[in-house]
Design a protein around this motif. Sequence first.
Motif, PDB file in Angstrom:
ATOM      1  N   GLN A 218       0.916  -1.163  -0.045  1.00 47.97           N
ATOM      2  CA  GLN A 218      -0.018  -0.051  -0.161  1.00 47.97           C
ATOM      3  C   GLN A 218       0.777   1.236   0.007  1.00 47.97           C
ATOM      4  O   GLN A 218       1.239   1.603   0.928  1.00 47.97           O
ATOM      5  N   PRO A 219       1.251   1.811  -1.152  1.00 49.23           N
ATOM      6  CA  PRO A 219       1.945   3.005  -1.170  1.00 49.23           C
ATOM      7  C   PRO A 219       1.407   4.177  -0.420  1.00 49.23           C
ATOM      8  O   PRO A 219       0.066   4.607  -0.834  1.00 49.23           O
ATOM      9  N   GLN A 220       1.876   4.845   0.399  1.00 51.12           N
ATOM     10  CA  GLN A 220       1.441   5.951   0.912  1.00 51.12           C
ATOM     11  C   GLN A 220       2.502   7.387   0.881  1.00 51.12           C
ATOM     12  O   GLN A 220       3.673   6.832   0.863  1.00 51.12           O
ATOM     13  N   GLY A 221       1.793   8.422   0.725  1.00 53.70           N
ATOM     14  CA  GLY A 221       2.801   9.482   0.729  1.00 53.70           C
ATOM     15  C   GLY A 221       2.042  10.685   0.077  1.00 53.70           C
ATOM     16  O   GLY A 221       0.915  11.020   0.717  1.00 53.70           O
ATOM     17  N   ASP A 222       2.508  11.426  -0.687  1.00 52.82           N
ATOM     18  CA  ASP A 222       2.010  12.592  -1.183  1.00 52.82           C
ATOM     19  C   ASP A 222       2.635  13.065  -2.236  1.00 52.82           C
ATOM     20  O   ASP A 222       3.714  12.987  -2.691  1.00 52.82           O
ATOM     21  N   ILE A 223       1.974  14.126  -3.003  1.00 50.11           N
ATOM     22  CA  ILE A 223       2.272  14.706  -3.931  1.00 50.11           C
ATOM     23  C   ILE A 223       2.404  16.327  -4.047  1.00 50.11           C
ATOM     24  O   ILE A 223       1.197  16.962  -3.660  1.00 50.11           O
ATOM     25  N   ARG A 224       3.579  16.765  -4.035  1.00 51.40           N
ATOM     26  CA  ARG A 224       3.535  18.332  -3.731  1.00 51.40           C
ATOM     27  C   ARG A 224       3.822  19.191  -4.847  1.00 51.40           C
ATOM     28  O   ARG A 224       4.825  18.891  -5.797  1.00 51.40           O
ATOM     29  N   ILE A 225       2.879  20.109  -5.307  1.00 56.73           N
ATOM     30  CA  ILE A 225       2.967  21.130  -6.195  1.00 56.73           C
ATOM     31  C   ILE A 225       3.821  22.343  -5.948  1.00 56.73           C
ATOM     32  O   ILE A 225       3.763  23.085  -5.019  1.00 56.73           O
ATOM     33  N   ILE A 226       4.923  22.595  -6.739  1.00 58.60           N
ATOM     34  CA  ILE A 226       5.901  23.743  -6.292  1.00 58.60           C
ATOM     35  C   ILE A 226       5.852  24.500  -7.747  1.00 58.60           C
ATOM     36  O   ILE A 226       6.139  24.035  -8.901  1.00 58.60           O
ATOM     37  N   ASN A 227       5.868  25.802  -7.530  1.00 58.21           N
ATOM     38  CA  ASN A 227       5.924  26.784  -8.511  1.00 58.21           C
ATOM     39  C   ASN A 227       7.423  27.245  -8.756  1.00 58.21           C
ATOM     40  O   ASN A 227       8.347  26.419  -8.292  1.00 58.21           O
ATOM     41  N   MET A 228       7.692  27.931  -9.843  1.00 54.31           N
ATOM     42  CA  MET A 228       9.014  28.093 -10.465  1.00 54.31           C
ATOM     43  C   MET A 228       9.721  28.765  -9.329  1.00 54.31           C
ATOM     44  O   MET A 228      11.278  29.002  -9.439  1.00 54.31           O
ATOM     45  N   TRP A 229       9.402  29.388  -8.283  1.00 61.60           N
ATOM     46  CA  TRP A 229      10.062  30.148  -7.334  1.00 61.60           C
ATOM     47  C   TRP A 229      10.256  29.245  -6.074  1.00 61.60           C
ATOM     48  O   TRP A 229      11.075  29.873  -5.177  1.00 61.60           O
ATOM     49  N   GLY A 230       9.812  27.998  -6.012  1.00 59.09           N
ATOM     50  CA  GLY A 230      10.147  27.095  -5.086  1.00 59.09           C
ATOM     51  C   GLY A 230       9.172  27.050  -3.929  1.00 59.09           C
ATOM     52  O   GLY A 230       9.366  26.391  -2.933  1.00 59.09           O
ATOM     53  N   GLU A 231       8.168  27.729  -4.321  1.00 62.30           N
ATOM     54  CA  GLU A 231       6.893  27.749  -3.156  1.00 62.30           C
ATOM     55  C   GLU A 231       5.878  26.705  -3.504  1.00 62.30           C
ATOM     56  O   GLU A 231       5.444  26.709  -4.578  1.00 62.30           O
ATOM     57  N   GLU A 232       5.326  26.171  -2.311  1.00 58.30           N
ATOM     58  CA  GLU A 232       4.270  25.083  -2.293  1.00 58.30           C
ATOM     59  C   GLU A 232       2.888  25.851  -2.728  1.00 58.30           C
ATOM     60  O   GLU A 232       2.777  26.473  -1.980  1.00 58.30           O
ATOM     61  N   ARG A 233       2.342  24.974  -3.613  1.00 61.88           N
ATOM     62  CA  ARG A 233       1.062  25.541  -4.132  1.00 61.88           C
ATOM     63  C   ARG A 233      -0.031  24.516  -4.070  1.00 61.88           C
ATOM     64  O   ARG A 233      -1.072  24.757  -4.397  1.00 61.88           O
ATOM     65  N   GLY A 234       0.159  23.361  -3.411  1.00 64.19           N
ATOM     66  CA  GLY A 234      -0.747  22.414  -3.330  1.00 64.19           C
ATOM     67  C   GLY A 234      -0.128  21.023  -2.712  1.00 64.19           C
ATOM     68  O   GLY A 234       1.088  20.847  -3.035  1.00 64.19           O
ATOM     69  N   VAL A 235      -0.899  20.078  -1.932  1.00 63.85           N
ATOM     70  CA  VAL A 235      -0.364  19.042  -1.402  1.00 63.85           C
ATOM     71  C   VAL A 235      -1.419  17.764  -1.659  1.00 63.85           C
ATOM     72  O   VAL A 235      -2.610  18.155  -1.093  1.00 63.85           O
TER      73      VAL A 235
END
Length: 560
Positions: A218-235
């Motif tokens: 059962q793979p568990q974790g997350d996908i993080r969305i990062i913009n071109m300035w290195g800031e997180e925009r979603g998990v």
Amino acid sequence: MSQRQNKTMMLISNQNQILNKLLIASCLLSLCFPIAASAQNSITLSVSPTLFEMSAIPMQQWQSNVRVLNPNQFPITVYAEAVNFAPQGEGGTGKFIPIFETFTEGTTLAEWIEITQEPITVEPESSISVPFSVTVPDDASPGGHFAAILIGTQPPEQEEAVQIRTAQVVSSLFFVRIDGDVVEDGTIRSFRALDQFTDEPTSTFELRFENKGNVHLQPQGDIRIINMWGEERGVIPVNHETHFGNVLPDSVRRFSFSWEGERSFTDIGRFRAEATLAYGTDQRKFVTRSAVFWVIPVQEVILTLLGLYLIFWIVRRMIRAYIRRMLYLSGIDPDISRPGRLVSAQDETHPDDVRIATYKQVSAPIRSGYLDFITRIGKTHNSKEMLASVMKFVVVYRMFFASLLLLVVIIIGILWYLTEATVPERSYTVTIENDGTENTKLSSEDIIYDRLYEETDEVVNLREDIATSSSPTISIINVSGVPGAAAIVKRQLEERGYLVGSTDVDLSRESDSTVVVFSLPDQDTAVALSQLLDGALLSARAGSSTEEGVTVFVGGDNAF
């Protein structure tokens, strides 16, 4: 044909009849979701639990029961059957395989399950526990074994008007891990953004996880969305707080997710999605993969390019004007040009003379303007004359002041862009696409609240007390533009004993004021909430509204 072959063919024929009777061949059930049956005759049937996960050793016996629920207003008769289970495709579905004892010779999990073969009657709007046992043989092979208990109704007897009705089948899955030479090995087969170029901050992701071992993972974790300035925009959470989402051995499971971020002109350009998954029971292992996509708002980009071109054109003209002024102060007429000659502006009657410039510095126009300003001010005698002199000075040197103003605007624009683009968090929503069932939609408020819930043990105890609360359910929607505002308000209300249901974020609006919307029966609760939220505005629903409960729109005045 030999006697053994005849016997085998008869056995296969009998098994096929059972298979047809229970509709096993046509029943594809999800690996990871609860299952209930409902057919044309309005009979509803469900079982609990829908998944058994266990570890065992050879010669071990395990006993339990499966509960059959009959929510109908009439009794039903069901029959139990143990079958083997195998994955089918990459969509998280599987297929049931009947027992062929002649070929399997006791090596499959379904053969280890003992359950009654007698008809089981379940009374109206009630349930019944059906006991079963699992006996692991001494020669059971290490690794994962998979089976299911099917609970189904037989087709009803034919009435005068001949009708063909299908039987209904529900299942409880069994994932058994036999200790021994167990191999836990998995990898992200592929991870990609289906929308490579979008004009809005949205994208859909496809992740394919391959199980190369001999037990389910059962793979568990997350996908993080990062913009071109290195800031997180979603998990995007992957298989959090669930017993499902398993990947069986020698198979590939496809997961699909959608992300929608808060629309902002500063969040344009190259985005990166980083998937990090962990798996394994004996030893936790990690795999990572990344995907790239671009957010290019076409309309905004075209307007920006036009604006930059206009700025470039203005700056170019201003630079040319500045150079002309500098040449003029140096004694050179910029309007007269001869090859190899510079003509003095102070002695145009002798164009062959070349004079040495009076000012050689680039700052000459600024120095000249400063001296002109001091001279003008020195000739004034009162404030009225001084003001008039300053106004004339501004008009004369309007190009300089326009250049200065434009420079200030450009600097402010750059600082604003960098500030907005590097904001640590923005609101967003994610959708986890579940095959065969309703998709799961989460907002940034849900994910931030889960983070607060994990960090604070007190909330766990409060939730148990809140479950018995008689107050109306409260829904919280964040319209403040500050991520996490609804999650924090939810936690504060729960600490005061309120029953809070869903949290969400409205990406299309932003408000500075908090508003409590209520139906008339919930007026007292709404007034109390308004007082707790620093005098939030109250808004009663129309008398004809069918909505129930209280909705709190959290504005900027309650964003922490």
